[in-house]
Structure formats: C-alpha cells, structure tokens
Scaffold this active site. Sequence first.
Site, PDB file in Angstrom:
ATOM      1  CE  LYS A  82     -36.261 -36.168  -2.346  1.00 51.76           C
ATOM      2  NZ  LYS A  82     -35.155 -37.264  -2.084  1.00 51.76           N
ATOM      3  CB  SER A 157     -34.881 -38.779   1.873  1.00 47.73           C
ATOM      4  OG  SER A 157     -34.917 -38.628   0.296  1.00 47.73           O
ATOM      5  CB  SER A 181     -34.300 -41.268  -1.269  1.00 46.95           C
ATOM      6  OG  SER A 181     -33.467 -40.910   0.719  1.00 46.95           O
TER       7      SER A 181
END
Lengths: 492, 100
Positions: A82, A157, A181
């Site tokens: 990420k 997210s 997330s």
Amino acid sequence: MQTYKTIREIHDAFDSGKASPLSLTQDYFKQIESSQHHAWITLCKDRALKQAESLTQDLKSKHGGKVPRSSHPLYGIPLGIKDVLTMDGVRTTAASKMLDTYVAPYTATAVDRLERAGGISLGKLNLDEFAMGSSNENSAYGNVLHPTHPDRVPGGSSGGSGTAVAAGQCVAALGTDTGGSIRLPASFCGIVGMKPTYGRISRYGQIAFASSLDQIGPMTRSVEDAALLCQVMAGLDPRDSTTSSEPVGDWVKVVRETAAAPTARGLKVGVPKEYFIDGIDAEVRSAVEGMIAKLKEQGAEIVPVSLPHTEFAVATYYVVAVSEASSNLSRYDGVRFGVRPKEAMEAGSPAEFYKKVRANFGAEVKRRIILGTFALSSGYYDAYYRKAGQVRRLMRQDFENAFKQVDVIVSPVAPTTAFKIGEKAKNPLQMYLTDIFTIPASMAGLPAMSVPVGQDHQGLSIGMHLIAPRFQEEKLLKAATVVEAIAERKGS
Amino acid sequence: MIEVNEALIRKVAELSRLELNDAEIAEYVKSIGDILKHVDQLSQVNTEGVEPMVYGVDEVLRLRPDQAEDFGKDAQGHPKVLSCAPEVMYDGFKVPQIIG
C-alpha cells in the site's frame, strides 16, 4: 496463468520446477499491465525483476532447488505494498498530490521484514488519500475499481490492495487499518484481511493518519498466508516505541494444525446484538447468520453478548481519528518534503506559504483536518476530544466484559456488499457509517479479521468479521481457519 | 449543540492553514454540520469519572537513546535525507525568506 491459494503451494511449485520466482514475477507483471483496475500507483519493475532473478539463481546454486522455508518463509513471493508505506528510493505518495514527488530515503520496518524473508515488492498500491476513505474514491490517482464488478468500489482505504490480491495481480498485499481500512476492502473484494493487535507490527515508515489507531496488516487469499505475513512482520522494533514486547507465536503452525482437522468444538463465539441491527442488507445478515449456525453445528458454543456503546462508535471515531490526523498532517508544510508549488515561494508570509502548499490536499483530507482542528480547538476540546476519549474507554471496557465469556466475537464486516461508485461520495456521513462494525475493534486496539463467507445474488462477496482479545491472534486465527474451512466446503 | 456556519469554518480553516474557496466553505458548512450533529449524540453517554483513553497501548513507551543516525549519502555525495526536500541549497533545506 496458474493461480495459487497459498504461499505453501507456490513454494511447492518452486521445488518441483513448475515455476520460479522470476517466472512468477513476470506473470504477475503481465496481469498488472493488462488490467484496467487502477490498483497500482507506482511499479518497481526493474527492482522486482532483479530481486526475482537473483532469488531464482540462488534457489539452484545455494539451496539445491529447494525453497529455504524456515530462513526465508516468503522466498520469491510477489507482493504489493500500500502506497502509504515507505521503500528506500521508491516514490511514496499516500495517493496525495502533496507527496507526488516524494521519494522516501528509508524503508518501513514491515516492508523490510517481508523483503528480508524473501518477499518481492512489485510496486505501490492505490488507496484513499492518506488512507482516509471507505471506497477508494478519494485517491488523487483515480478510483480503484472492484475486481469483478467495475461499476462498484473495492472498499477503502486499502482498495488497491483488495483489488490487486483478488484480481491475481500479486500473491498478497499490505494494507493499513485505522477504522476498517483492511477489513472492509477484504470483505468487498472477497479475500482475507487481518488487522493485528495495535502495537504488534511496527508503524515505522507508515505515513501517519491517526497514530493511536493505525495498524499495518496483510490482505491475502487464505488465512494461512495472513498468519504467515503477520508472523514475519510482528514484533518489537526499536524504531516504533508503540510496538509491543508481547511474544509472537507460531501462527502458521496454529493455522495448519487447525486446518488439518477443523472443528469448532470448545470455541465460544460471541454474537453482539448491537451488530445485527436494522439496516443490514438481508443477504449479508443471512450469510453471516448461516455461518454462525454452521459453527454451532460444528460444536461451537454461541453466546449472545452485548457491546452497549457500539452506536456511538462512528461518532467517537470521527472525533479521535480526525483530531490525531489534524495534528499528524500539520507536518505537510512544504519545507522538508512534498510538493512546493511555485506560488508558495512568492507568498508574503509563512502563513500564506503554508496555505499555498496545503492547497495540494484533497477535499476529504481537508474536511478531516478542519474537523480535527475544531475538536482540538480552545473551548471545544473538552466537549469533543476529551469526551470521545472517555467513550472510547467505555467501548474498550465493553469488549473486556464480553471477552470474559467468549473467545471471539463475530459480526458482518459491513452492513452491505460493495456499493456503486458515486453512491455515497456526496454524503460523507453515510460513507463514514459504512465502518460502523469495524471501528469498535480499532478503538479498543483489538485484533480482527475479515474472512469471506458467501456472495449475494449479484455475486458480490460477503465477509465475516472476527474479533479477539488483545494479543490473542492465536484464537483469532484458529476461529478464522474453521470459518474458512466451512465456507470452502459450502462453496465446493 | 454547536451551530456550524461560514464564520466557524473560516476560522478553523485559518487555524488549519487551509485556504478554501466559497464553494468549499459552503460544502463544509453542510457536511461538517451533519457530522457534528451525529457526534453530538456522545453527550447522551454518562462519562462521569471515566479516564479518557488516549493511547493505543498499555505498555510504558520506551525511548531510544537520543543519538543521531547516519542516513548516508546519495549517488552525488549529498546527504540522503535531503533527497525528498522540495528545494536544497548547500546541503540544507531551502526555505523562503522569513525575516524581511
């Protein structure tokens, strides 16, 4: 391209010569480059192929063709990171224009540990800007699309991580979880997502959102791989003073032993009445209740529990998280890193300079900075920040009371399956309420997972949420392994 | 209950060092107003005598010795930590003139 469910299967393929770190890495890049999902922001192709080549050569020359599983448990495994975690010499944007040109001079501990274990980082995955969002619609680099339903969101997210793993663009990915997330995109994309106990994995090199809540964790195709990645990353790090000295267990062994003869006998499963409320999609409810019934059939004791402060979770979170964010994001001042627009240099005062620099934040980030600054400002601090901290304590006590009776707590991950792009984008409060079931475990710092348990009539995945007491990853993974085994039997 | 209006958003934006246009202010008056209305339900919770939970951990935080770590040099021989600086001058971070 051959798809593998576990890292163990890939290592078997390396041993038998059916695949190599290099062939696998090349295959994944082909998948990535032919995809339209926008899951990646930056690819590290040269770096990854070089690593893969050297691991492939070493496999023959140093290891006699057999994967050195104990010293390098992730040998030759292509991973996605990420883009909120730093890698030395690689651009790290946090999906924000603010960091468009930021090249990190150091590597996050979590990434470093994966790479030392033999993992190959293919590149940086898309997300909501600064990890603020539940749909991945807040990225400065474009929406990530759902892996199978391109008109829908992948969740956020860590949406790039969810889509990339589900769409076969990497074996596993790192996500970060502040209020859900990791778990929400795992549920929407139909993969496993694990947020370990707060303090288990070093946040060194993680771009901060809300420091008392942020945790790194794996997103994978199996519970076993989630256990493996967690085990590799977890443990004390002198560079993050909040990492715990709690010993890390052999979680892979726990999963394998449980999977060899999955049984729910002896497992006490708590079902909180506050998590099964009106407003949950009927198919989501039925899939999760169906799994609870199966667990009971397999010998689990199902215990109704109560977490009375659940209804205040979103309100509490949107004071605590934004307050911490407003403080953390004050570092984006255009002095030491990030983008400094030309007009900033022409500003007449430092205050004007900062404003020109900070115009690079997106709308949702600005909203949260304003909310957080408000909650911490003179005259409002007690009514908002202090009050939310008190309710947070009560939420934690709710869990402590419930865990006197049960080993794990289960619920849906989210009230719905993946929603349509644009469906909630205009209504921030509605978007925030998506995280109602994942926020409480974050507030209390508890380990929690999302495990796929079914699909709705449109083929959209439904995840079951499992929560365990602090530092009880072993209990969490045991229960998740049983749930995974039941879900797979049902599906086959 | 707080009334979220344009003046409040302007004031907090100033504290946050954010420059907002009129459309943004109007949108934040609405959305932040909605969110704070939702947050107001916290006042229903009896928190008398409850110590706020501020940290994510119970352990006492350890401090590292206060020692500088060498981040090394880049290919051109400049300190690596400057590789991410918006502007560099004489191996330092270049900032705009503050004092006239």
